[in-house]
Design a protein around this motif. Sequence first.
Motif, PDB file in Angstrom:
ATOM      1  N   UNK A  20      34.028  43.109  66.059  1.00  0.00           N
ATOM      2  CA  UNK A  20      33.137  42.114  65.477  1.00  0.00           C
ATOM      3  C   UNK A  20      33.351  42.077  63.966  1.00  0.00           C
ATOM      4  N   UNK A  21      32.858  41.035  63.344  1.00  0.00           N
ATOM      5  CA  UNK A  21      32.981  40.926  61.901  1.00  0.00           C
ATOM      6  C   UNK A  21      32.289  42.089  61.188  1.00  0.00           C
ATOM      7  N   UNK A  22      31.238  42.617  61.802  1.00  0.00           N
ATOM      8  CA  UNK A  22      30.500  43.723  61.184  1.00  0.00           C
ATOM      9  C   UNK A  22      31.290  45.025  61.212  1.00  0.00           C
ATOM     10  N   UNK A  23      32.242  45.141  62.137  1.00  0.00           N
ATOM     11  CA  UNK A  23      32.994  46.388  62.294  1.00  0.00           C
ATOM     12  C   UNK A  23      34.273  46.427  61.464  1.00  0.00           C
ATOM     13  N   UNK A  24      34.756  45.261  61.048  1.00  0.00           N
ATOM     14  CA  UNK A  24      36.062  45.190  60.388  1.00  0.00           C
ATOM     15  C   UNK A  24      35.978  45.754  58.973  1.00  0.00           C
ATOM     16  N   UNK A  25      36.945  46.587  58.633  1.00  0.00           N
ATOM     17  CA  UNK A  25      37.086  47.120  57.278  1.00  0.00           C
ATOM     18  C   UNK A  25      38.468  46.754  56.763  1.00  0.00           C
ATOM     19  N   UNK A  26      38.694  46.965  55.473  1.00  0.00           N
ATOM     20  CA  UNK A  26      40.005  46.663  54.892  1.00  0.00           C
ATOM     21  C   UNK A  26      41.106  47.455  55.585  1.00  0.00           C
ATOM     22  N   UNK A  27      40.814  48.709  55.920  1.00  0.00           N
ATOM     23  CA  UNK A  27      41.840  49.562  56.522  1.00  0.00           C
ATOM     24  C   UNK A  27      42.139  49.189  57.969  1.00  0.00           C
ATOM     25  N   UNK A  28      41.239  48.458  58.621  1.00  0.00           N
ATOM     26  CA  UNK A  28      41.468  48.093  60.019  1.00  0.00           C
ATOM     27  C   UNK A  28      42.221  46.768  60.172  1.00  0.00           C
ATOM     28  N   UNK A  29      42.419  46.045  59.075  1.00  0.00           N
ATOM     29  CA  UNK A  29      43.150  44.778  59.151  1.00  0.00           C
ATOM     30  C   UNK A  29      44.596  45.022  59.574  1.00  0.00           C
ATOM     31  N   UNK A  30      45.122  44.100  60.372  1.00  0.00           N
ATOM     32  CA  UNK A  30      46.523  44.163  60.740  1.00  0.00           C
ATOM     33  C   UNK A  30      47.338  43.320  59.765  1.00  0.00           C
ATOM     34  N   UNK A  31      48.556  43.741  59.512  1.00  0.00           N
ATOM     35  CA  UNK A  31      49.491  42.950  58.724  1.00  0.00           C
ATOM     36  C   UNK A  31      50.574  42.464  59.675  1.00  0.00           C
ATOM     37  N   UNK A  32      50.686  41.150  59.809  1.00  0.00           N
ATOM     38  CA  UNK A  32      51.564  40.544  60.805  1.00  0.00           C
ATOM     39  C   UNK A  32      52.440  39.504  60.125  1.00  0.00           C
ATOM     40  N   UNK A  33      53.690  39.363  60.570  1.00  0.00           N
ATOM     41  CA  UNK A  33      54.539  38.312  59.995  1.00  0.00           C
ATOM     42  C   UNK A  33      54.422  37.041  60.819  1.00  0.00           C
ATOM     43  N   UNK A  34      55.037  35.964  60.338  1.00  0.00           N
ATOM     44  CA  UNK A  34      54.887  34.665  60.976  1.00  0.00           C
ATOM     45  C   UNK A  34      55.514  34.608  62.359  1.00  0.00           C
ATOM     46  N   UNK A  35      56.368  35.574  62.683  1.00  0.00           N
ATOM     47  CA  UNK A  35      56.971  35.637  64.018  1.00  0.00           C
ATOM     48  C   UNK A  35      56.084  36.368  65.011  1.00  0.00           C
ATOM     49  N   UNK A  36      54.966  36.895  64.531  1.00  0.00           N
ATOM     50  CA  UNK A  36      54.037  37.590  65.411  1.00  0.00           C
ATOM     51  C   UNK A  36      54.309  39.060  65.567  1.00  0.00           C
ATOM     52  N   UNK A  37      55.143  39.629  64.711  1.00  0.00           N
ATOM     53  CA  UNK A  37      55.422  41.062  64.767  1.00  0.00           C
ATOM     54  C   UNK A  37      54.488  41.819  63.821  1.00  0.00           C
ATOM     55  N   UNK A  38      53.940  42.921  64.300  1.00  0.00           N
ATOM     56  CA  UNK A  38      53.029  43.728  63.485  1.00  0.00           C
ATOM     57  C   UNK A  38      53.829  44.529  62.465  1.00  0.00           C
ATOM     58  N   UNK A  39      53.504  44.326  61.198  1.00  0.00           N
ATOM     59  CA  UNK A  39      54.155  45.063  60.110  1.00  0.00           C
ATOM     60  C   UNK A  39      53.386  46.346  59.818  1.00  0.00           C
TER      61      UNK A  39
END
Length: 256
Positions: free
Chosen positions: A36-55
């Motif tokens: 949920x939006x309440x649970x998300x922190x900066x450290x939990x964000x995923x970094x993904x490229x435009x091809x859909x691969x998790x960086x």
Amino acid sequence: NRIVQNKGWSASTFNNVTLRSYDSPDEFFTNPYGLSMAEITASSLLKVNSSGHVVEQGTTFCTFNKTGLKLNAKIHKARPDVNCILQLHTNLLVSLATLKCGFLPISQQAIMCGDVGYHDYEGFEASDDDDEICARIVKDLGEKSKLLILNNSSVLVCARTVEEVWFLVNMFMNACEIQLTSLAAVGGNEDELIKPSDEVIEKARTKIEAYYRDGKVQKTDSYSVVWRVGEVEFELEMRQLDYTYHNTGYKYKTFS
């Protein structure tokens, strides 16, 4: 994310947010699907490229909204001016997205939103032809609009910064409430609503575009601060979070 939750604008885990990485314009931070939006922190964000691969996976084992990321990546590519995108599904704005009259410039809040695009409902984008659907959505957003109403579904808010997205979302949600309340007061008769002239609307939007381009400068004898769109309002919201012990780490312009 926390502000969206506090405002009551979240939709379980179905909100979709992307923020272009300053290090690589082809990579984006996005919210983990399942939190949920309440649970998300900066450290939990995923970094993904435009091809859909998790960086970068972040601190969870969650994946991301693949359909939402595909659409946002196409918008980011087509619009270099767009660095942040937020999709909302609140009952209030979906109610407005069902109206044939569309989003009416009957309030200052609505006029502040600028031009708004529309896309007809095509069902869930996750399908065999979702590339074609995404291309049509990008086309309907256009080259300048920062808001796109997906009829019967949601709204996409696109801007240069997180602060500007917040500003537009806040204006749009307030304008939605004003429009729906006003229509209800006149029995749904759009002709009974007072609408500013096209000349006045154009004049107001010209000033808004200058504000978007140049920012607002506040000066005293000892300092000069340039406020870009939404920064003042966003700082206020972040201070409220810090006052309730969220420890955002936000760098304020208001205080030294």
